[in-house]
Write a protein that holds these residues in place. Structure first.
Motif, short mmCIF file in Angstrom:
data_model
loop_
_atom_site.label_atom_id
_atom_site.label_comp_id
_atom_site.label_asym_id
_atom_site.label_seq_id
_atom_site.Cartn_x
_atom_site.Cartn_y
_atom_site.Cartn_z
N LYS A 1 -17.59 21.77 -15.33
CA LYS A 1 -16.64 21.99 -14.23
C LYS A 1 -15.30 21.33 -14.52
N ALA A 2 -15.32 20.13 -15.08
CA ALA A 2 -14.07 19.44 -15.41
C ALA A 2 -13.29 20.21 -16.47
N ALA B 1 -8.70 23.97 -17.90
CA ALA B 1 -8.25 25.27 -18.39
C ALA B 1 -7.43 26.01 -17.34
N GLU B 2 -7.90 25.97 -16.10
CA GLU B 2 -7.23 26.73 -15.04
C GLU B 2 -5.92 26.09 -14.61
N GLN B 3 -5.89 24.77 -14.53
CA GLN B 3 -4.70 24.10 -14.00
C GLN B 3 -3.69 23.70 -15.07
N HIS B 4 -4.18 23.47 -16.29
CA HIS B 4 -3.28 22.98 -17.33
C HIS B 4 -3.28 23.82 -18.59
N GLY B 5 -4.11 24.85 -18.64
CA GLY B 5 -4.18 25.70 -19.82
C GLY B 5 -4.77 25.01 -21.03
N ARG B 6 -5.53 23.94 -20.83
CA ARG B 6 -6.08 23.19 -21.95
C ARG B 6 -7.43 23.77 -22.38
N ARG B 7 -7.58 23.97 -23.67
CA ARG B 7 -8.86 24.34 -24.23
C ARG B 7 -9.65 23.08 -24.56
N ALA B 8 -10.95 23.21 -24.62
CA ALA B 8 -11.80 22.04 -24.87
C ALA B 8 -12.92 22.40 -25.83
N LEU C 1 -19.73 27.13 -20.61
CA LEU C 1 -18.56 27.35 -21.46
C LEU C 1 -18.38 28.84 -21.73
N ASP C 2 -17.14 29.24 -22.01
CA ASP C 2 -16.89 30.66 -22.20
C ASP C 2 -15.93 30.99 -23.34
N GLN C 3 -15.60 29.99 -24.19
CA GLN C 3 -14.63 30.21 -25.25
C GLN C 3 -15.26 29.98 -26.62
N ASP D 1 -15.61 11.91 -10.67
CA ASP D 1 -14.36 11.14 -10.64
C ASP D 1 -14.16 10.36 -11.94
N ALA D 2 -15.24 9.85 -12.51
CA ALA D 2 -15.12 9.13 -13.77
C ALA D 2 -14.64 10.06 -14.88
N LEU D 3 -15.15 11.29 -14.90
CA LEU D 3 -14.70 12.26 -15.90
C LEU D 3 -13.22 12.58 -15.72
N ASN D 4 -12.80 12.72 -14.48
CA ASN D 4 -11.38 12.99 -14.23
C ASN D 4 -10.50 11.85 -14.71
#
Length: 577
Positions: free
Chosen positions: A394-395, A400-407, A422-424, A549-552
């Motif tokens: 989820k994080a 990806a949605e808010q910042h366009g970051r791939r992971a 995951l989807d990429q 919250d820790a992940l964020n």
């Protein structure tokens, strides 16, 4: 390249590596390195373009960093180790690279052959202590090619050959032994600034075998695809989705160490292919070392099994006897493309395909929903690995949605795949099936060095973290400003070992025991203090409710402060993987 007749062979090697596309040489130096260090300084002063040397204080980590770099880029890197002892430390990681078919140029020094007179001869007692009859034997079975450099003027041609063989199908590591006397010799500069004059060999499926495979798939009533090592490339990832959708092919990620379809895809039916194999009439195996559990799966008598991949029969594995009626040799993405074109010539029953497509989509949805329910049930204190996966997935989606970051998630007995959603392509890599522990953290660091703007997570069990030589890894991350995010899923035991015992002896004494011998890692070290020593941002999380919250916070530190992070997460002793 300017003419520098006095350049040592050691400096020439680095210049040639750069010409071959190598950006980093991951190295741990030793007493065989004086000509290498001298050559580096010499080449730098001469204005020669060089790969960046990275000091890695443990050889297993150095090889694993090259492994991870290649996984996210497809660009092979180089590793330089210290004589036989350094090569021995790197041998486990070389086994991993071999199993994962990862190309790299692996080099190690060789103790001087001569005892006196010749420049570069032995100078200290370890010159005798490190001498071997056959140093190459340490990694002979896990390299595609190996050679001991004899003369300095061989460097350009030998490196061309090494690079081409490493990149030929199936890809894999190659090894070059470097005696100190040879490294001290002057080297002609011709060819050192040129790419390889030898082209890698790329295989392709046999046309007749393709036609047979296409005919079988087109006429199948109950097909199943088993994918373990992904789809070969970004293009292959997209092409496989189209292939599965068009021909209603369910795909199972059985013990997969790469993603082949988005986990939300309507043809992605989960990690257990057992029910599908029980009724299958056609099985398409995509680059899978072990596509099912032989003692638990009995295929129908009339099934057609198609094995495909760079080496579909895994010819260097002594025993592997899965049925293979049709074999398609070649890189997975090329096999997918060729199979798609061959299927276009086949007639299919569109009504049957539509009906099967709906049935597969329902099964896929049921599997995904079950994975979420399982994960949510483990949100307590201590939490489960599936809950960590769900929260991390989820994080990643928010980023990806808010910042366009791939992971990308590097998983070593850490976050299970199915709950990550995951989807990429290139978003997930699991430990190699060779099981050489300690791969996850350094591989993630190598990937982060390759892709500085990508979110890179290393998720591992507490045992895997200890195997990773974490002090060495955190030093490299700090020295090179690598903001990797490390999740240590800490259940204070060798969970994989315990579950292996319970799997083999389901009614045995160990299963009924409160403590299983040789699996406990108690009392658990405070892993945050290991990372603290290299100024990482750290936190311990004991309750599942606190994890999102820790992940964020961890992601915020990694992305805004460019600082490495470690979360020590208390995990229940439940899930085996």
């Amino acid at each position: 390249m300017t003419d520098t007749p006095s350049m040592t062979a050691a400096g020439a090697i680095f210049g040639k590596l750069k010409a071959l596309g190598v950006e980093y040489v991951f190295a741990n130096s030793g007493t065989d390195f004086p000509p290498i260090i001298e050559g580096l300084v010499e080449a730098h002063r001469a204005g020669i373009d060089l790969p960046k040397p990275i000091t890695v204080p443990h050889e297993h980590a150095a090889v694993s960093m090259a492994h991870g770099y290649w996984q996210v880029t497809g660009r092979p890197q180089a590793v330089l180790l210290h004589t036989n002892v350094g090569l021995a430390n790197g041998a486990t990681a070389a086994i991993n690279a071999w199993c994962d078919q990862v190309p790299m140029i692996l080099m190690s020094g060789r103790t001087p052959v001569t005892e006196h007179t010749r420049f570069g001869a032995r100078t200290v007692p370890i010159g005798w202590g490190q001498e071997m009859f056959d140093q190459e034997a340490l990694i002979r079975e896990t390299t595609k090619w190996h050679y001991e450099l004899r003369f300095a003027d061989q460097i350009s041609e030998v490196m061309d050959r090494a690079w081409a063989i490493a990149n030929s199908t199936p890809k894999g590591p190659v090894y070059l032994s470097l005696p100190r006397e040879v490294l001290c010799e002057p080297c002609p500069t011709a060819g050192l600034d040129a790419p390889s004059r030898i082209a890698p060999v790329v295989t392709a499926p046999d046309a007749d075998a393709l036609a047979c495979a296409a005919k079988a798939l087109a006429g199948a009533e109950n097909p199943i695809v088993i994918a373990q090592r992904g789809a070969g490339s970004v293009a292959g990832f997209a092409a496989l989705q189209t292939l599965c959708e068009t021909y209603a092919l369910p795909l199972s990620h059985y013990w997969s160490n790469q993603l082949a379809l988005p986990l939300s895809h309507p043809c992605q039916v989960g990690a257990d292919p057992g029910p599908w194999l029980a009724k299958a009439d056609v099985v398409l195996v995509l680059d899978a070392l072990a596509p099912w559990f032989p003692d638990r799966v009995k295929l129908p008598d009339d099934v057609t099994v198609i094995h495909s991949g760079p080496d579909p029969l895994f010819t260097r594995t002594p025993v592997r006897n899965f049925e293979a009626d049709i074999t398609l040799a070649g890189p997975v993405d090329r096999v997918i493309d060729a199979l798609t074109r061959a299927l276009a010539d086949q007639k299919t029953d569109q009504i049957c395909l539509a009906r099967r497509r709906d049935s597969i989509a329902l099964a896929a949805q049921t599997s995904r929903e079950a994975a979420v329910v399982t994960a949510q049930s483990g949100s307590g204190a201590p939490m489960t690995k599936d809950w960590v996966s769900l929260c991390l997935g989820k994080a990643i989606k928010v980023q990806a949605e808010q910042h366009g970051r791939r992971a990308t998630v590097f998983h070593e007995l850490g976050c299970p795949l199915m709950s990550l959603d995951l989807d990429q392509p290139n978003s997930y890599f699991q430990e190699p099936h060779s099981g050489g522990l300690g791969w996850g953290l350094p591989a993630a660091i190598g990937a982060q060095m390759a892709c500085p703007d990508r979110l890179i997570f290393a998720t591992m069990g507490d045992g895997s973290y200890m195997f990773a030589n974490p002090t060495a890894c955190h030093l490299v991350a700090e020295a090179n400003d690598v903001p990797v995010v490390v999740l240590v899923l800490n259940n204070e035991e060798w969970g994989a070992v315990r579950h292996s015992v319970e799997g083999l002896y389901p009614e045995g004494a160990a299963r009924a025991s409160n403590e299983v011998p040789l699996t406990s890692l108690r009392p658990s070290p405070d892993f945050t203090r290991t990372a603290d020593a290299s100024r990482a941002w750290t936190e311990t999380v004991s309750d599942g409710a606190d994890l999102p919250d820790a992940l964020n916070r961890a992601i915020e530190v990694a992305t805004t402060k460019r600082r490495q992070v470690l979360l020590n997460i208390a995990i229940a002793r439940t899930a085996p993987h």
